[in-house]
Design a protein around this motif. Structure first.
Motif, PDB file in Angstrom:
ATOM      1  N   TYR A  42       0.859  -1.187   0.000  1.00 36.06           N
ATOM      2  CA  TYR A  42       0.000   0.000   0.000  1.00 36.06           C
ATOM      3  C   TYR A  42       0.889   1.229   0.000  1.00 36.06           C
ATOM      4  O   TYR A  42       1.800   1.348   0.819  1.00 36.06           O
ATOM      5  CB  TYR A  42      -0.935   0.032   1.214  1.00 36.06           C
ATOM      6  CG  TYR A  42      -1.856   1.242   1.168  1.00 36.06           C
ATOM      7  CD1 TYR A  42      -2.993   1.236   0.360  1.00 36.06           C
ATOM      8  CD2 TYR A  42      -1.561   2.406   1.877  1.00 36.06           C
ATOM      9  CE1 TYR A  42      -3.814   2.339   0.265  1.00 36.06           C
ATOM     10  CE2 TYR A  42      -2.386   3.520   1.796  1.00 36.06           C
ATOM     11  CZ  TYR A  42      -3.510   3.480   0.986  1.00 36.06           C
ATOM     12  OH  TYR A  42      -4.320   4.583   0.883  1.00 36.06           O
ATOM     13  N   ALA A  43       0.659   2.132  -0.929  1.00 33.68           N
ATOM     14  CA  ALA A  43       1.413   3.386  -0.953  1.00 33.68           C
ATOM     15  C   ALA A  43       0.474   4.512  -1.331  1.00 33.68           C
ATOM     16  O   ALA A  43      -0.491   4.307  -2.071  1.00 33.68           O
ATOM     17  CB  ALA A  43       2.558   3.298  -1.953  1.00 33.68           C
ATOM     18  N   GLU A  44       0.765   5.669  -0.788  1.00 33.19           N
ATOM     19  CA  GLU A  44      -0.113   6.821  -0.997  1.00 33.19           C
ATOM     20  C   GLU A  44       0.773   8.053  -1.089  1.00 33.19           C
ATOM     21  O   GLU A  44       1.652   8.236  -0.255  1.00 33.19           O
ATOM     22  CB  GLU A  44      -1.029   6.914   0.231  1.00 33.19           C
ATOM     23  CG  GLU A  44      -2.213   7.804   0.062  1.00 33.19           C
ATOM     24  CD  GLU A  44      -3.003   7.891   1.367  1.00 33.19           C
ATOM     25  OE1 GLU A  44      -3.419   6.849   1.909  1.00 33.19           O
ATOM     26  OE2 GLU A  44      -3.172   9.017   1.852  1.00 33.19           O
ATOM     27  N   GLU A  45       0.574   8.860  -2.126  1.00 34.43           N
ATOM     28  CA  GLU A  45       1.424  10.051  -2.273  1.00 34.43           C
ATOM     29  C   GLU A  45       0.657  11.205  -2.878  1.00 34.43           C
ATOM     30  O   GLU A  45      -0.321  11.002  -3.603  1.00 34.43           O
ATOM     31  CB  GLU A  45       2.626   9.728  -3.178  1.00 34.43           C
ATOM     32  CG  GLU A  45       3.822   9.194  -2.423  1.00 34.43           C
ATOM     33  CD  GLU A  45       4.947   8.817  -3.365  1.00 34.43           C
ATOM     34  OE1 GLU A  45       5.370   9.674  -4.156  1.00 34.43           O
ATOM     35  OE2 GLU A  45       5.376   7.656  -3.301  1.00 34.43           O
ATOM     36  N   HIS A  46       1.149  12.411  -2.596  1.00 33.34           N
ATOM     37  CA  HIS A  46       0.620  13.596  -3.264  1.00 33.34           C
ATOM     38  C   HIS A  46       1.399  13.787  -4.557  1.00 33.34           C
ATOM     39  O   HIS A  46       2.627  13.794  -4.554  1.00 33.34           O
ATOM     40  CB  HIS A  46       0.782  14.828  -2.368  1.00 33.34           C
ATOM     41  CG  HIS A  46       0.356  16.092  -3.065  1.00 33.34           C
ATOM     42  ND1 HIS A  46      -0.945  16.533  -3.067  1.00 33.34           N
ATOM     43  CD2 HIS A  46       1.058  16.978  -3.803  1.00 33.34           C
ATOM     44  CE1 HIS A  46      -1.021  17.641  -3.775  1.00 33.34           C
ATOM     45  NE2 HIS A  46       0.180  17.947  -4.227  1.00 33.34           N
ATOM     46  N   LEU A  47       0.684  13.923  -5.666  1.00 34.85           N
ATOM     47  CA  LEU A  47       1.336  14.175  -6.950  1.00 34.85           C
ATOM     48  C   LEU A  47       1.002  15.591  -7.390  1.00 34.85           C
ATOM     49  O   LEU A  47      -0.161  16.004  -7.330  1.00 34.85           O
ATOM     50  CB  LEU A  47       0.841  13.179  -8.011  1.00 34.85           C
ATOM     51  CG  LEU A  47       0.990  11.683  -7.689  1.00 34.85           C
ATOM     52  CD1 LEU A  47       0.432  10.838  -8.828  1.00 34.85           C
ATOM     53  CD2 LEU A  47       2.438  11.322  -7.419  1.00 34.85           C
ATOM     54  N   ALA A  48       2.010  16.313  -7.851  1.00 34.87           N
ATOM     55  CA  ALA A  48       1.781  17.696  -8.290  1.00 34.87           C
ATOM     56  C   ALA A  48       1.289  17.711  -9.734  1.00 34.87           C
ATOM     57  O   ALA A  48       1.870  18.349 -10.610  1.00 34.87           O
ATOM     58  CB  ALA A  48       3.073  18.495  -8.142  1.00 34.87           C
TER      59      ALA A  48
ATOM     60  N   VAL B 130       3.554   4.244  -7.978  1.00 35.01           N
ATOM     61  CA  VAL B 130       3.040   5.620  -7.959  1.00 35.01           C
ATOM     62  C   VAL B 130       3.921   6.529  -8.823  1.00 35.01           C
ATOM     63  O   VAL B 130       3.417   7.362  -9.587  1.00 35.01           O
ATOM     64  CB  VAL B 130       2.938   6.165  -6.516  1.00 35.01           C
ATOM     65  CG1 VAL B 130       2.463   7.617  -6.516  1.00 35.01           C
ATOM     66  CG2 VAL B 130       1.996   5.301  -5.677  1.00 35.01           C
ATOM     67  N   ASP B 131       5.230   6.328  -8.736  1.00 34.10           N
ATOM     68  CA  ASP B 131       6.152   7.123  -9.558  1.00 34.10           C
ATOM     69  C   ASP B 131       5.879   6.921 -11.047  1.00 34.10           C
ATOM     70  O   ASP B 131       5.905   7.870 -11.832  1.00 34.10           O
ATOM     71  CB  ASP B 131       7.614   6.739  -9.261  1.00 34.10           C
ATOM     72  CG  ASP B 131       8.049   7.232  -7.885  1.00 34.10           C
ATOM     73  OD1 ASP B 131       7.307   8.044  -7.289  1.00 34.10           O
ATOM     74  OD2 ASP B 131       9.108   6.786  -7.402  1.00 34.10           O
ATOM     75  N   ARG B 132       5.629   5.665 -11.414  1.00 37.91           N
ATOM     76  CA  ARG B 132       5.360   5.396 -12.833  1.00 37.91           C
ATOM     77  C   ARG B 132       4.040   6.035 -13.283  1.00 37.91           C
ATOM     78  O   ARG B 132       3.940   6.541 -14.398  1.00 37.91           O
ATOM     79  CB  ARG B 132       5.350   3.886 -13.097  1.00 37.91           C
ATOM     80  CG  ARG B 132       6.756   3.296 -13.220  1.00 37.91           C
ATOM     81  CD  ARG B 132       6.712   1.889 -13.806  1.00 37.91           C
ATOM     82  NE  ARG B 132       6.037   0.957 -12.918  1.00 37.91           N
ATOM     83  CZ  ARG B 132       6.629   0.340 -11.882  1.00 37.91           C
ATOM     84  NH1 ARG B 132       7.898   0.555 -11.624  1.00 37.91           N
ATOM     85  NH2 ARG B 132       5.948  -0.487 -11.138  1.00 37.91           N
ATOM     86  N   VAL B 133       3.042   6.017 -12.401  1.00 38.84           N
ATOM     87  CA  VAL B 133       1.772   6.684 -12.724  1.00 38.84           C
ATOM     88  C   VAL B 133       2.029   8.167 -12.973  1.00 38.84           C
ATOM     89  O   VAL B 133       1.534   8.747 -13.948  1.00 38.84           O
ATOM     90  CB  VAL B 133       0.733   6.497 -11.590  1.00 38.84           C
ATOM     91  CG1 VAL B 133      -0.477   7.409 -11.809  1.00 38.84           C
ATOM     92  CG2 VAL B 133       0.284   5.042 -11.509  1.00 38.84           C
ATOM     93  N   ALA B 134       2.846   8.777 -12.104  1.00 39.09           N
ATOM     94  CA  ALA B 134       3.156  10.204 -12.254  1.00 39.09           C
ATOM     95  C   ALA B 134       3.886  10.463 -13.573  1.00 39.09           C
ATOM     96  O   ALA B 134       3.567  11.421 -14.291  1.00 39.09           O
ATOM     97  CB  ALA B 134       3.993  10.679 -11.071  1.00 39.09           C
ATOM     98  N   GLU B 135       4.850   9.594 -13.906  1.00 39.49           N
ATOM     99  CA  GLU B 135       5.581   9.752 -15.176  1.00 39.49           C
ATOM    100  C   GLU B 135       4.634   9.682 -16.370  1.00 39.49           C
ATOM    101  O   GLU B 135       4.700  10.496 -17.283  1.00 39.49           O
ATOM    102  CB  GLU B 135       6.623   8.633 -15.328  1.00 39.49           C
ATOM    103  CG  GLU B 135       7.916   8.882 -14.578  1.00 39.49           C
ATOM    104  CD  GLU B 135       8.764   7.618 -14.525  1.00 39.49           C
ATOM    105  OE1 GLU B 135       8.606   6.747 -15.421  1.00 39.49           O
ATOM    106  OE2 GLU B 135       9.558   7.495 -13.569  1.00 39.49           O
ATOM    107  N   ARG B 136       3.759   8.678 -16.339  1.00 33.82           N
ATOM    108  CA  ARG B 136       2.819   8.505 -17.455  1.00 33.82           C
ATOM    109  C   ARG B 136       1.861   9.688 -17.549  1.00 33.82           C
ATOM    110  O   ARG B 136       1.521  10.142 -18.634  1.00 33.82           O
ATOM    111  CB  ARG B 136       2.018   7.204 -17.287  1.00 33.82           C
ATOM    112  CG  ARG B 136       2.836   5.937 -17.343  1.00 33.82           C
ATOM    113  CD  ARG B 136       3.468   5.705 -18.686  1.00 33.82           C
ATOM    114  NE  ARG B 136       2.488   5.642 -19.767  1.00 33.82           N
ATOM    115  CZ  ARG B 136       2.798   5.763 -21.059  1.00 33.82           C
ATOM    116  NH1 ARG B 136       4.035   5.977 -21.437  1.00 33.82           N
ATOM    117  NH2 ARG B 136       1.848   5.691 -21.983  1.00 33.82           N
ATOM    118  N   ALA B 137       1.408  10.179 -16.381  1.00 32.87           N
ATOM    119  CA  ALA B 137       0.457  11.302 -16.368  1.00 32.87           C
ATOM    120  C   ALA B 137       1.121  12.572 -16.891  1.00 32.87           C
ATOM    121  O   ALA B 137       0.493  13.374 -17.584  1.00 32.87           O
ATOM    122  CB  ALA B 137      -0.080  11.515 -14.961  1.00 32.87           C
ATOM    123  N   ALA B 138       2.407  12.741 -16.564  1.00 34.98           N
ATOM    124  CA  ALA B 138       3.131  13.929 -17.017  1.00 34.98           C
ATOM    125  C   ALA B 138       3.258  13.949 -18.538  1.00 34.98           C
ATOM    126  O   ALA B 138       3.363  15.007 -19.150  1.00 34.98           O
ATOM    127  CB  ALA B 138       4.509  13.983 -16.366  1.00 34.98           C
TER     128      ALA B 138
END
Lengths: 189, 151
Positions: free
Chosen positions: B22-28, B141-149
């Motif tokens: 389980y991981a949870e983060e704020h993404l800008a 989560v990092d990969r989700v952020a990369e893809r979203a960017a």
């Protein structure tokens, strides 16, 4: 445990399964690691937990609900009788709601003048307390709120309330009488 | 509150399932962009989960679907999927996966969950061993952020 059904729990008297039967089936599945059943159970029980938390922790309802749900689901595997789910949820919720409310509440004695419009813990068709009743309740000390909610809203007897809160029955009796007399004084003004 | 905030809801499920991941983060990043990645299961999930070759999802906007996961090893696993805005829960006989997102302070709070189903652990090693742990969660989560960017 009290005989009154939990307020606001769906499925009663409309031809569907009793709420505790619906819940029991989901509890069994969730205990076996079925996440979809667990999610359904979460949806089913959240309104009930919210209704219990709102009067006990009126300034921190969202926190109290979240803490209660975490406690309930974390401990779900330890619940032996799925049929007793709602009573078990009530115990965990009241404990967590009181804990959360105490974190921020100043625990000041109730001012009868603040309770002027309080006529008892009557609820509307959805089992919700009216806003002015909630306001008045918010001004009571947390321990009085918990006793009133369990006794008046949940319809539990004094012995059950005492067991739930982990205090002697005499304490429940005296807290109840003090809380009620605050109401009466306010009402007669 | 739990019923309306998908991230809080996923946190409760993680506690209930005693989830290994389980991981949870704020993404800008804006919620819409983040969730567009998460919700595009067929195209994005194989990019987000390294050992997944394909995730076949029937077309359509229904909230309940059956999907088929194909691992790099060729093993297949059928999943029940619940997908709605900010919420995705997927379950096979062996494992549970979940994602949740909610707008937060100009960005997005994003959470991911991975758990095994206790009664059927053994054949799940191909997913279980790799899915476990906080580091895996963060990496996801990092990969989700990369893809979203990139969107």
């Amino acid at each position: 445990m009290g005989i009154r059904s939990p307020q606001g729990v769906q499925g009663e008297g409309d031809g569907r399964a009793a709420p505790w039967d619906t819940a029991a089936a989901l509890v069994r599945a969730a205990q076996n690691g079925d996440a979809l059943a667990m999610d359904e159970l979460l949806t089913l029980v959240t309104p009930y937990v919210t209704r219990l938390c709102r009067p006990i922790a009126p300034n921190d309802t969202a926190d109290a609900v979240q803490e209660s749900l975490l406690a309930v689901f974390k401990g779900l595997r330890t619940l032996r009788d799925p049929q007793a789910f709602y009573g078990w949820v009530r115990t965990a919720t009241v404990r967590e709601a009181v804990r959360v409310a105490r974190r921020t509440s100043a625990e000041e004695p109730a001012d009868p003048a603040d309770l002027a419009r309080l006529g008892g813990l009557r609820t509307d068709a959805d089992g919700e307390l009216s806003a002015d009743v909630r306001d008045a309740l918010a001004r009571l000390p947390v321990r009085h709120r918990a006793v009133l909610v369990l006794r008046e809203l949940e319809g539990l007897d004094e012995a059950t309330v005492a067991a739930l809160l982990g205090v002697p029955q005499g304490t429940v009796k005296s807290r109840l009488s003090r809380a009620r007399s605050s109401f009466r004084k306010a009402w007669s003004r | 509150m739990s019923s309306s905030d998908p991230v809080l809801r996923l946190r409760v499920l993680a506690a209930g399932l005693h989830a290994g991941l389980y991981a949870e983060e704020h993404l800008a990043l804006p919620y819409e962009r983040v969730w567009a990645v998460a919700a595009d299961l067929e195209a994005e999930l194989p990019r987000l989960v390294p050992f997944l070759r394909e995730f076949r999802v029937p077309p359509g906007d229904t909230e309940r679907k059956r999907a088929l996961a194909v691992g790099r090893s060729g093993l297949t696993e059928s999943f029940e999927v619940r997908l709605s805005p900010g919420w995705c829960l997927m379950q096979s006989r062996l494992i549970v996966g979940g994602m949740a997102a909610a707008p937060e302070a100009g960005g997005t709070r994003f959470a991911v969950l991975g758990a095994t189903r206790p009664t059927a652990l053994r054949p799940a090693q191909w997913l279980y061993g790799r899915l476990l742990g906080e580091r895996r969660g963060r990496a996801f989560v990092d990969r989700v952020a990369e893809r979203a960017a990139l969107r």
